[in-house]
Design an enzyme around this catalytic site. Structure first.
Site, PDB file in Angstrom:
ATOM      1  N   ASP A   8      -0.549  -6.126   8.941  1.00 68.06           N
ATOM      2  CA  ASP A   8      -1.713  -4.991   9.006  1.00 68.06           C
ATOM      3  C   ASP A   8      -2.971  -5.629   8.191  1.00 68.06           C
ATOM      4  OD1 ASP A   8      -3.027  -2.551   8.401  1.00 68.06           O
ATOM      5  OD2 ASP A   8      -1.577  -1.975   6.746  1.00 68.06           O
TER       6      ASP A   8
ATOM      7  N   LYS B 113     -13.027  -0.089   6.741  1.00 68.21           N
ATOM      8  CA  LYS B 113     -13.797  -0.720   5.664  1.00 68.21           C
ATOM      9  C   LYS B 113     -14.951  -1.618   6.119  1.00 68.21           C
ATOM     10  CE  LYS B 113     -10.643   1.067   3.622  1.00 68.21           C
ATOM     11  NZ  LYS B 113      -9.496   1.275   2.696  1.00 68.21           N
TER      12      LYS B 113
ATOM     13  N   ALA C 260      -6.540  -4.548   7.291  1.00 69.31           N
ATOM     14  CA  ALA C 260      -7.462  -3.571   7.275  1.00 69.31           C
ATOM     15  C   ALA C 260      -8.927  -3.984   6.606  1.00 69.31           C
ATOM     16  CB  ALA C 260      -6.841  -2.223   6.497  1.00 69.31           C
TER      17      ALA C 260
ATOM     18  N   TRP D  53       0.931  -1.310   0.065  1.00 67.72           N
ATOM     19  CA  TRP D  53      -0.115   0.114   0.029  1.00 67.72           C
ATOM     20  C   TRP D  53       0.902   1.226   0.007  1.00 67.72           C
ATOM     21  CZ3 TRP D  53      -2.224   2.762   4.964  1.00 67.72           C
ATOM     22  CH2 TRP D  53      -2.905   3.631   4.553  1.00 67.72           C
TER      23      TRP D  53
HETATM   24  C1  LMR Z   1      -6.847   2.506  -0.436  1.00 67.99           C
HETATM   25  O1  LMR Z   1      -5.882   2.004  -0.417  1.00 67.99           O
HETATM   26  O2  LMR Z   1      -7.539   3.095  -1.365  1.00 67.99           O
HETATM   27  C2  LMR Z   1      -7.591   3.012   0.958  1.00 67.99           C
HETATM   28  O3  LMR Z   1      -6.894   2.419   1.993  1.00 67.99           O
HETATM   29  C3  LMR Z   1      -7.819   4.515   1.081  1.00 67.99           C
HETATM   30  C4  LMR Z   1      -6.531   5.056   1.439  1.00 67.99           C
HETATM   31  O4  LMR Z   1      -6.411   5.783   2.583  1.00 67.99           O
HETATM   32  O5  LMR Z   1      -5.504   4.892   0.721  1.00 67.99           O
END
Ligand code: LMR
Length: 398
Positions: free
Chosen positions: A211, A246, A213, A130
């Site tokens: 992590d 989420k 989420a 991410w």
């Molecule tokens: C994403 O990856 O699109 C979400 O987790 C929102 C973000 O904060 O990046």
């Protein structure tokens, strides 16, 4: 004072979402930011959340501070949700948890803890991971390195490469793993692969940092916790950053938890004191509202069941759209086999199309996905799916 500053480039995810919001094309389609949308293109409030929120407002008699670590019902509930009742009860003494402003707050608070406790200050993240993991961890003072994870040539996890990379990580370093629904690729480890990764983490004496989420967005609340629970069963210490954005649809409430499983009650308490001290110097303590709602849901059988059912509906809908996208794309073209899209888990997957095609989708058709080719499957709908299929097929066949 600020004359010398130049404006920074926009965030790769939030910035693209902003560009989408400003796009005047009435047919625009947003597959960029990870936000769930229903068939009408709306991001609904879970009805269990709405009820809990009303209850919370009625019950609340004061706006005074809550405990520094956060709402106790929230913390107990989230730990049970992630660890499962049996494991949570078994290792109760060795777990500590602190409520945080969202999953980002949890990642950052754990980063602050690692800065104080880790000797190398190095964290290994999957390639890719991410995008926000980098600024969150690096600005705390940690150094990031990558381990092999996803092979864009085969559209699969390069598990052999991952194993070799993990085996080469110096003892004592931290490895960040995605608990489920890998963001951005949607490519998850199987239970057998988790077992092997945990064995390497144990052998190399690495610190696992998981992590999570998207619990409940993959195969189910318990299935999605397989990696975390196995890690806790087999390793002395595990760090967990969890988010309710989420799976409770509490995006704007910023609700999360930093959880530390330690070798002893004393160490778990010491870690907690460091997280609370880091929070105090950054923002004092977490906002309450979202945690209050989640705490009520997780401590009430009726609300809990209602929330689970709603989460299941969300998951089933995403899975249906995922299958329809994979099949639809394979039906109309033969240049790329999109079978891997159907195998992905959670909200995201890579589309594995050339970068120019991503840019053409945006400029010609106002279809927004990240340049990495990540799409948010929950941005698809019964209405826009045929359009997305037709236009993706069009741009990749040019
Ligand atoms: C994403 O990856 O699109 C979400 O987790 C929102 C973000 O904060 O990046």
């Amino acid at each position: 004072m600020f004359q010398s500053l130049s404006t920074l480039p926009a965030d790769p995810i939030l910035g693209l979402n902003q560009v989408f919001q400003q796009d005047g094309n009435p047919d625009k389609i947003n597959l960029s930011i990870g936000v769930y949308q229903d068939a009408a293109g709306k991001t609904p409030i879970f009805s269990a959340v709405k009820k809990a929120e009303q209850l919370l407002i009625e019950k609340q008699k004061t706006k005074s501070y809550i405990a520094q670590a956060g709402d106790p019902d929230f913390l107990e509930g989230v730990v049970r949700l992630i660890l499962g009742d049996a494991l949570a009860a078994d290792i109760n003494e060795r777990v500590s948890a602190v409520m945080t402003p969202g999953g980002c707050g949890a990642v950052r608070m754990i980063a602050e803890l690692l800065v104080e406790a880790s000797t190398s200050g190095r964290v290994w993240v999957s390639n890719p991971t991410w995008a926000n993991h980098y600024p969150l961890l690096e600005s705390a003072g940690l150094t990031l390195e990558t381990y092999t994870y996803y092979d864009t040539a085969t559209n699969k996890i390069d598990f052999e490469g991952m194993v070799a990379a993990l085996q080469a990580i110096p003892k004592g370093d931290t490895v960040l793993l995605h608990g489920c629904c890998h963001n951005p690729t949607g490519a998850d480890l199987t239970p057998a692969q988790w077992d092997q990764v945990i064995s390497i983490v144990a052998e190399r004496e690495l610190m696992p940092f998981i992590d999570v989420a998207y619990q409940g967005f993959g195969d189910g609340l318990d299935q999605d916790a397989y990696g975390i629970r196995s890690a806790i069963e087999r390793l002395p210490e595990v760090l967990i950053a969890s988010s309710c954005s989420k799976n409770f649809g509490l995006y704007r409430e910023r609700t999360g938890a930093a959880i530390v499983v330690s070798e002893s009650a004393r160490a778990a308490n010491a870690a907690k004191s460091h997280i609370m001290s880091a929070a105090r110097r950054c923002y004092s303590m977490s906002p309450y509202h979202g945690g209050g709602i989640v705490g009520l849901i997780l401590s009430d059988d009726g609300l809990y069941q209602e929330w689970r059912n709603e989460l299941e509906t969300v998951r089933n809908r995403m899975n249906l759209l995922r299958d329809q996208l994979a099949k639809g794309l394979n039906d109309v073209q033969s240049k790329i086999d999109f079978g891997f899209v159907g195998d992905s888990k959670g909200m995201f997957c890579f589309l594995g199309i050339p970068r120019e095609s991503v840019l053409t989708l945006r400029s010609e058709y106002a279809i927004y996905l990240l340049e990495s080719t990540r799409i948010n499957l929950a941005g698809l709908s019964e209405k826009n799916l045929p359009i997305v299929i037709e236009r993706v097929a069009d741009v990749i066949q040019r």
